[in-house]
Design an enzyme around this catalytic site. Sequence first.
Site, PDB file in Angstrom:
ATOM      1  N   HIS A 244      25.479  34.892 -17.536  1.00  0.00           N
ATOM      2  CA  HIS A 244      24.754  36.148 -17.441  1.00  0.00           C
ATOM      3  C   HIS A 244      23.342  35.976 -17.998  1.00  0.00           C
ATOM      4  O   HIS A 244      23.159  35.450 -19.098  1.00  0.00           O
ATOM      5  CB  HIS A 244      25.467  37.243 -18.244  1.00  0.00           C
ATOM      6  CG  HIS A 244      26.704  37.746 -17.596  1.00  0.00           C
ATOM      7  ND1 HIS A 244      27.684  38.443 -18.266  1.00  0.00           N
ATOM      8  CD2 HIS A 244      27.138  37.660 -16.303  1.00  0.00           C
ATOM      9  CE1 HIS A 244      28.663  38.764 -17.434  1.00  0.00           C
ATOM     10  NE2 HIS A 244      28.343  38.300 -16.241  1.00  0.00           N
TER      11      HIS A 244
ATOM     12  N   ARG B  18      32.440  32.274 -10.748  1.00  0.00           N
ATOM     13  CA  ARG B  18      32.256  33.217  -9.645  1.00  0.00           C
ATOM     14  C   ARG B  18      32.848  32.594  -8.380  1.00  0.00           C
ATOM     15  O   ARG B  18      32.988  31.371  -8.280  1.00  0.00           O
ATOM     16  CB  ARG B  18      30.771  33.499  -9.415  1.00  0.00           C
ATOM     17  CG  ARG B  18      30.051  34.158 -10.579  1.00  0.00           C
ATOM     18  CD  ARG B  18      28.587  34.377 -10.206  1.00  0.00           C
ATOM     19  NE  ARG B  18      27.837  35.078 -11.247  1.00  0.00           N
ATOM     20  CZ  ARG B  18      27.104  34.473 -12.188  1.00  0.00           C
ATOM     21  NH1 ARG B  18      27.019  33.135 -12.198  1.00  0.00           N
ATOM     22  NH2 ARG B  18      26.456  35.170 -13.094  1.00  0.00           N
TER      23      ARG B  18
ATOM     24  N   ARG C  66      37.876  35.976 -13.203  1.00  0.00           N
ATOM     25  CA  ARG C  66      36.684  35.815 -14.029  1.00  0.00           C
ATOM     26  C   ARG C  66      36.624  36.901 -15.115  1.00  0.00           C
ATOM     27  O   ARG C  66      36.328  36.622 -16.275  1.00  0.00           O
ATOM     28  CB  ARG C  66      35.441  35.872 -13.137  1.00  0.00           C
ATOM     29  CG  ARG C  66      34.097  35.831 -13.874  1.00  0.00           C
ATOM     30  CD  ARG C  66      32.987  35.705 -12.833  1.00  0.00           C
ATOM     31  NE  ARG C  66      31.677  36.101 -13.324  1.00  0.00           N
ATOM     32  CZ  ARG C  66      30.833  35.272 -13.936  1.00  0.00           C
ATOM     33  NH1 ARG C  66      31.189  34.011 -14.165  1.00  0.00           N
ATOM     34  NH2 ARG C  66      29.641  35.687 -14.329  1.00  0.00           N
TER      35      ARG C  66
ATOM     36  N   LYS D 148      23.912  32.085  -9.903  1.00  0.00           N
ATOM     37  CA  LYS D 148      22.869  32.932  -9.327  1.00  0.00           C
ATOM     38  C   LYS D 148      21.491  32.384  -9.675  1.00  0.00           C
ATOM     39  O   LYS D 148      21.272  31.873 -10.767  1.00  0.00           O
ATOM     40  CB  LYS D 148      23.013  34.365  -9.848  1.00  0.00           C
ATOM     41  CG  LYS D 148      24.254  35.083  -9.325  1.00  0.00           C
ATOM     42  CD  LYS D 148      24.284  36.521  -9.786  1.00  0.00           C
ATOM     43  CE  LYS D 148      25.479  37.268  -9.186  1.00  0.00           C
ATOM     44  NZ  LYS D 148      25.514  38.678  -9.631  1.00  0.00           N
TER      45      LYS D 148
ATOM     46  N   HIS E 236      37.296  37.597  -8.565  1.00  0.00           N
ATOM     47  CA  HIS E 236      36.497  38.067  -9.688  1.00  0.00           C
ATOM     48  C   HIS E 236      37.375  38.644 -10.800  1.00  0.00           C
ATOM     49  O   HIS E 236      36.950  38.706 -11.956  1.00  0.00           O
ATOM     50  CB  HIS E 236      35.488  39.110  -9.207  1.00  0.00           C
ATOM     51  CG  HIS E 236      34.107  38.904  -9.770  1.00  0.00           C
ATOM     52  ND1 HIS E 236      33.390  37.741  -9.576  1.00  0.00           N
ATOM     53  CD2 HIS E 236      33.331  39.691 -10.552  1.00  0.00           C
ATOM     54  CE1 HIS E 236      32.225  37.834 -10.192  1.00  0.00           C
ATOM     55  NE2 HIS E 236      32.173  39.004 -10.798  1.00  0.00           N
TER      56      HIS E 236
ATOM     57  N   TYR F 205      32.383  43.879 -21.450  1.00  0.00           N
ATOM     58  CA  TYR F 205      33.672  43.356 -21.893  1.00  0.00           C
ATOM     59  C   TYR F 205      34.015  43.798 -23.313  1.00  0.00           C
ATOM     60  O   TYR F 205      35.173  43.725 -23.713  1.00  0.00           O
ATOM     61  CB  TYR F 205      33.687  41.831 -21.783  1.00  0.00           C
ATOM     62  CG  TYR F 205      33.571  41.373 -20.349  1.00  0.00           C
ATOM     63  CD1 TYR F 205      34.630  41.531 -19.457  1.00  0.00           C
ATOM     64  CD2 TYR F 205      32.387  40.836 -19.861  1.00  0.00           C
ATOM     65  CE1 TYR F 205      34.520  41.150 -18.134  1.00  0.00           C
ATOM     66  CE2 TYR F 205      32.266  40.444 -18.542  1.00  0.00           C
ATOM     67  CZ  TYR F 205      33.333  40.608 -17.686  1.00  0.00           C
ATOM     68  OH  TYR F 205      33.231  40.242 -16.376  1.00  0.00           O
TER      69      TYR F 205
END
Length: 301
Positions: free
Chosen positions: A264, A147, A241, A171, A238, A273
């Site tokens: 994630h 990220r 990514r 995150k 992004h 994806y």
Amino acid sequence: MSIQHELEDFLDYLGTARRLSPHTLSAYRNDLSGFITFCEQQSLNSVDAADSAHIRYFIGQRRSASAAAVSIQRLLSALRSLYRFRMRHRDAKQNPAIGISAPKRPKRLPKTLDVDMIKQLLEFDGDDIIDIRDRAMMELFYSSGLRLAELATLNVGDLDLNDALVTVTGKGNKTRTLPIGRVAIAALREWLKIRDSLAADQALFLGQRGGRLGHRAIQQRIRYRAIQQGLPAHVHPHMLRHSFASHLLESSSDLRGVQELLGHANLSTTQVYTHLDFQHLAQVYDKAHPRATRKASNEQD
């Protein structure tokens, strides 16, 4: 406590107890400031005085002002979090944001670059300091699927080039260790040879003044390189990514492995994806199968 202080009280809790990032705290503040103003306009002396009707009216105002569905979803999420905090820690009696639905946002697949476009983007000429830095930065983005915030906060000590690994903080302040590809390692080694002479700062990627390269500067450098290489101007970090995830999934079909690499929390986030992967397979099918496409003029009733 004034209604404005109630917001500051909540943000302080998020920053200290929940340890949310300054970026996330800023997003909460932006979302909830409008609600605080609304409460004051409605002569409410506390957010706890608002009921479901107030929340619906406030959301209706935002929708009338053409706020995007994703913005309203994020706003409702912030309101629910605020009231959960008030109920747990400040003796509030209800969460008036519960049960209020936001408009559904249109599903958008993340935009990616195909392998040839990635090659075109990353293989730019130049051996100046900025060229070497940009090459190392962009190779690492694509090699490890980082990220923007993860790359921007990297320090030199987060790299272990001997073992081809990088440790990032994502995150929720969660750390994960990721592999680095051969090409990215070579680019990083070249950058590290010269970066130590620029500043004593521990930041991995430095600006021209010797300080840590910020988010906006990184975005601008990637946009510049994309235009330089004849690619669309809207290429952004992004997208590298997304391309990383899509290309891995096309080759491996290992959805859980890609989930771990991306950091994630939920597999459903990664599953987008699979749609990209299917699009790729459908294109291959259309080009390769002898009966995949037929002109309407050749069809018989």
